[in-house]
Write an enzyme that holds these catalytic residues in place. Structure first.
Site, mmCIF file in Angstrom:
data_model
loop_
_atom_site.group_PDB
_atom_site.id
_atom_site.type_symbol
_atom_site.label_atom_id
_atom_site.label_comp_id
_atom_site.label_asym_id
_atom_site.label_seq_id
_atom_site.Cartn_x
_atom_site.Cartn_y
_atom_site.Cartn_z
ATOM 1 N NE ARG A 172 -6.705 -19.198 46.552
ATOM 2 C CZ ARG A 172 -6.471 -18.684 47.742
ATOM 3 N NH1 ARG A 172 -5.699 -19.333 48.590
ATOM 4 N NH2 ARG A 172 -6.969 -17.528 48.100
ATOM 5 C CG ASP A 197 -4.121 -11.968 38.962
ATOM 6 O OD1 ASP A 197 -5.293 -12.312 39.159
ATOM 7 O OD2 ASP A 197 -3.751 -10.778 38.991
HETATM 8 O O1 CP3 Z 1 -10.249 -16.574 33.742
HETATM 9 C C1 CP3 Z 1 -9.551 -17.434 34.293
HETATM 10 O O2 CP3 Z 1 -10.015 -18.506 34.748
HETATM 11 C C2 CP3 Z 1 -8.040 -17.261 34.314
HETATM 12 C C3 CP3 Z 1 -7.554 -16.751 35.528
HETATM 13 C C4 CP3 Z 1 -7.633 -15.285 35.854
HETATM 14 C C5 CP3 Z 1 -7.511 -14.834 37.174
HETATM 15 N N1 CP3 Z 1 -7.412 -13.483 37.172
HETATM 16 C C6 CP3 Z 1 -7.468 -15.707 38.339
HETATM 17 C C7 CP3 Z 1 -7.802 -15.138 39.652
HETATM 18 C C8 CP3 Z 1 -7.695 -14.154 35.037
HETATM 19 C C9 CP3 Z 1 -7.913 -14.053 33.538
HETATM 20 C C10 CP3 Z 1 -7.540 -13.023 35.879
HETATM 21 C C11 CP3 Z 1 -7.472 -11.641 35.378
HETATM 22 C C12 CP3 Z 1 -7.540 -10.524 36.328
HETATM 23 N N2 CP3 Z 1 -6.957 -10.428 37.554
HETATM 24 C C13 CP3 Z 1 -8.149 -9.292 36.040
HETATM 25 C C14 CP3 Z 1 -8.796 -8.924 34.749
HETATM 26 C C15 CP3 Z 1 -10.047 -9.672 34.511
HETATM 27 C C16 CP3 Z 1 -11.229 -9.126 35.193
HETATM 28 O O3 CP3 Z 1 -11.752 -9.818 36.098
HETATM 29 O O4 CP3 Z 1 -11.671 -8.066 34.796
HETATM 30 C C17 CP3 Z 1 -7.984 -8.466 37.153
HETATM 31 C C18 CP3 Z 1 -8.521 -7.060 37.305
HETATM 32 C C19 CP3 Z 1 -7.205 -9.189 38.104
HETATM 33 C C20 CP3 Z 1 -6.710 -8.714 39.423
HETATM 34 C C21 CP3 Z 1 -7.274 -9.555 40.477
HETATM 35 N N3 CP3 Z 1 -6.823 -10.827 40.786
HETATM 36 C C22 CP3 Z 1 -8.391 -9.255 41.288
HETATM 37 C C23 CP3 Z 1 -9.167 -7.955 41.297
HETATM 38 C C24 CP3 Z 1 -8.604 -10.390 42.090
HETATM 39 C C25 CP3 Z 1 -9.724 -10.609 43.072
HETATM 40 C C26 CP3 Z 1 -9.284 -10.485 44.467
HETATM 41 C C27 CP3 Z 1 -10.271 -11.217 45.361
HETATM 42 O O5 CP3 Z 1 -9.941 -11.333 46.531
HETATM 43 O O6 CP3 Z 1 -11.329 -11.628 44.902
HETATM 44 C C28 CP3 Z 1 -7.628 -11.352 41.753
HETATM 45 C C29 CP3 Z 1 -7.478 -12.691 42.343
HETATM 46 C C30 CP3 Z 1 -7.805 -13.818 41.455
HETATM 47 N N4 CP3 Z 1 -7.350 -13.945 40.178
HETATM 48 C C31 CP3 Z 1 -8.572 -14.968 41.795
HETATM 49 C C32 CP3 Z 1 -8.567 -15.802 40.678
HETATM 50 C C33 CP3 Z 1 -9.190 -17.151 40.532
HETATM 51 C C34 CP3 Z 1 -9.186 -15.262 43.148
HETATM 52 C C35 CP3 Z 1 -8.073 -15.784 43.996
HETATM 53 C C36 CP3 Z 1 -8.510 -16.693 45.097
HETATM 54 O O7 CP3 Z 1 -8.876 -16.197 46.170
HETATM 55 O O8 CP3 Z 1 -8.435 -17.929 44.937
#
Ligand code: CP3
Length: 344
Positions: free
Chosen positions: A37, A73
C-alpha cells in the site's frame, strides 16, 4: 480432494471442528499488505485483478485459514453507477455525488459486473487455480449500499438516508431495488468466476428498528440473493442480536453473527438447521493468550458441531498482533467436539 470444511459447515454437516477464516483477513495488520500500500492506492489496488489475487493470498500463505475472501470493496459498484468514490487518508470512503432525490435515483447508471467491476472476477479466476482453500465472494447489501449512496460517506445517525426513506419511500424503494439487482448480479458473476460461497455485508442494518429492517433491508437483501445460484450465501449484519427472529427473511443459507450476541442464544433462536458464522470479538485479539484461547473454545463449544463457521464478529482491526491470529487459528484447529467422527 475432500470437500472443503467451509462448504461442509455451510451445508450443516456435523464436523469435529469448525472451519476458520476472518473478515478483513487481508489488510493492514499484515506488514506485507502495508508495504504494498506504500506503492499503490487502495482504489488502484482494487482495480487490478492480479494484485487483488495477490493480496487475497497474503494471509493464506502466512496463516492456515480454511477459506479466503477475494480482496475488493463493497463500494466499487457505486463508483461506476456515477457516485464518484474516493478514500481520503484516514477519512474513510467519500462519494462526491450522493443520491438525495427521486431524480438522483433515476440518474443512476446501470451496473454490469463484467463490464464495470472486472478486477474481483479476474482475481477469483486466478485464485481458483492458485488458492488451496475455497475463496468467498462478497457484496454490500442493498440497504448498506444505500446508506453510503445517500449519505455520501459514513455516518453515525444516517439522517439523510432515513429522511429519504421516510419522505420519499417510492424513491428509496427504487434505490434499493436498483442496488439489489446490481449486487445480486455482482454476486452471481463472482460465483461464475469461481467463488465457492458469497457473503452479503449489511453492516449498517443495525441503524434500523425491527419494523424498518423487515420493511426495507431484509426484502432488498432477499431480492439480491435470489439472483445467486450455485453457491451457498451468508448474510451478515453488525448488530444481529435484536434481529435474530427475522434474519431468515433475507433468504440466505447462513447467518453471520456479530460478537455481542451469545452464540448458544443465537442458535436457539435461529434453530439448529440454520448454519451460523462467528463470532469472536475482534478486540479479543488484543487480550492475553489464555483469555483468547478460552473465548475461542467457548464459541466453538456453544455453536455445536453442526453448521458453524468460526469467524470474528466483525473485521479484524489494523493494529491486531499477528501472533494473536496464530493463537485463534491454532485453538480452532485443535478444538474437537465430543463424539463427532471423521476428521477434517
Ligand atoms: O474481508 C476481506 O479481507 C475482503 C476485503 C474487504 C474490504 N472491504 C477491504 C478493505 C471487504 C469484505 C470489505 C467490505 C466493506 N467495505 C464493508 C463491509 C464490511 C464491514 O467492515 O462491515 C464496508 C462498510 C466497506 C467500506 C469501507 N472500505 C470502509 C468503511 C473502509 C475503511 C476506510 C479506512 O480508512 O479504514 C474501507 C477501506 C478498506 N476496504 C480497507 C480494506 C482492506 C482499508 C484500505 C487500506 O487503507 O488499505
Amino acid at each position: 480432494m475432500d470437500r472443503p470444511l467451509l462448504l461442509r459447515a455451510l451445508a450443516g454437516e456435523p464436523l469435529p471442528r469448525p472451519p476458520v477464516w476472518f473478515m478483513r483477513q487481508a489488510g493492514r495488520y499484515m506488514p506485507v499488505y502495508r508495504e504494498l500500500r506504500q506503492k499503490v492506492s487502495f482504489l488502484d489496488l482494487c482495480a487490478d485483478g492480479d494484485l487483488c489475487a495477490e493480496v487475497t493470498l497474503q494471509p493464506l500463505r502466512r496463516f492456515p485459514f480454511d477459506a479466503g475472501i477475494v480482496f475488493s470493496d463493497i463500494l466499487l459498484p457505486l463508483d461506476t453507477m456515477g457516485l464518484g468514490l474516493s478514500f481520503g487518508k484516514g477519512m474513510g470512503p467519500r462519494l462526491s455525488n450522493p443520491v438525495r432525490s427521486a431524480a438522483d435515483v433515476a440518474a443512476l447508471k446501470s451496473f454490469d459486473p463484467v463490464r464495470d467491476c472486472p478486477a474481483p472476477l479476474q482475481a477469483l479466476r486466478i485464485l481458483d487455480e492458485a488458492a488451496d482453500v475455497p475463496i468467498l465472494g462478497f457484496a454490500g447489501a442493498p440497504f448498506t449500499m444505500a446508506c453510503y449512496a445517500v449519505e455520501g460517506g459514513g455516518s453515525k445517525d444516517w439522517i439523510e438516508t432515513k429522511k429519504l426513506m421516510w419522505r420519499d419511500p417510492a424513491a428509496f424503494q427504487r434505490l434499493l431495488d436498483t442496488l439489489a439487482d446490481a449486487v445480486g448480479d455482482h454476486l452471481q458473476a463472482q460465483v461464475e468466476a469461481g467463488a465457492k460461497a458469497v457473503q452479503l455485508f449489511d453492516t449498517w442494518a443495525g441503524a434500523l428498528s425491527v419494523d424498518d429492517l423487515r420493511r426495507w433491508a431484509l426484502p432488498a437483501a432477499a431480492r439480491a440473493l435470489s439472483r445467486v445460484k450455485g453457491a451457498p450465501t451468508l448474510y451478515f449484519t453488525r448488530d444481529s442480536g435484536p434481529f435474530l427472529p427475522w434474519l431468515h427473511e433475507a433468504g440466505s443459507d447462513a447467518i453471520g453473527l456479530d460478537w455481542r450476541v451469545d452464540m448458544a442464544h443465537a442458535r436457539g433462536i435461529l434453530g439448529p438447521d440454520v448454519p451460523v458464522q462467528g463470532n469472536l470479538d475482534p478486540i479479543a485479539l488484543y487480550a492475553g493468550h489464555d483469555e483468547l484461547v478460552a473465548r475461542t473454545n467457548a464459541i466453538c463449544r456453544a455453536a455445536g458441531p453442526r453448521g458453524h463457521v468460526f469467524n470474528l464478529g466483525h473485521g479484524i482491526t489494523p493494529a491486531t498482533p499477528m501472533d494473536a491470529v496464530d493463537t485463534v487459528i491454532a485453538a480452532v484447529r485443535a478444538f474437537r467436539h465430543d463424539g463427532v467422527e471423521a476428521a477434517g
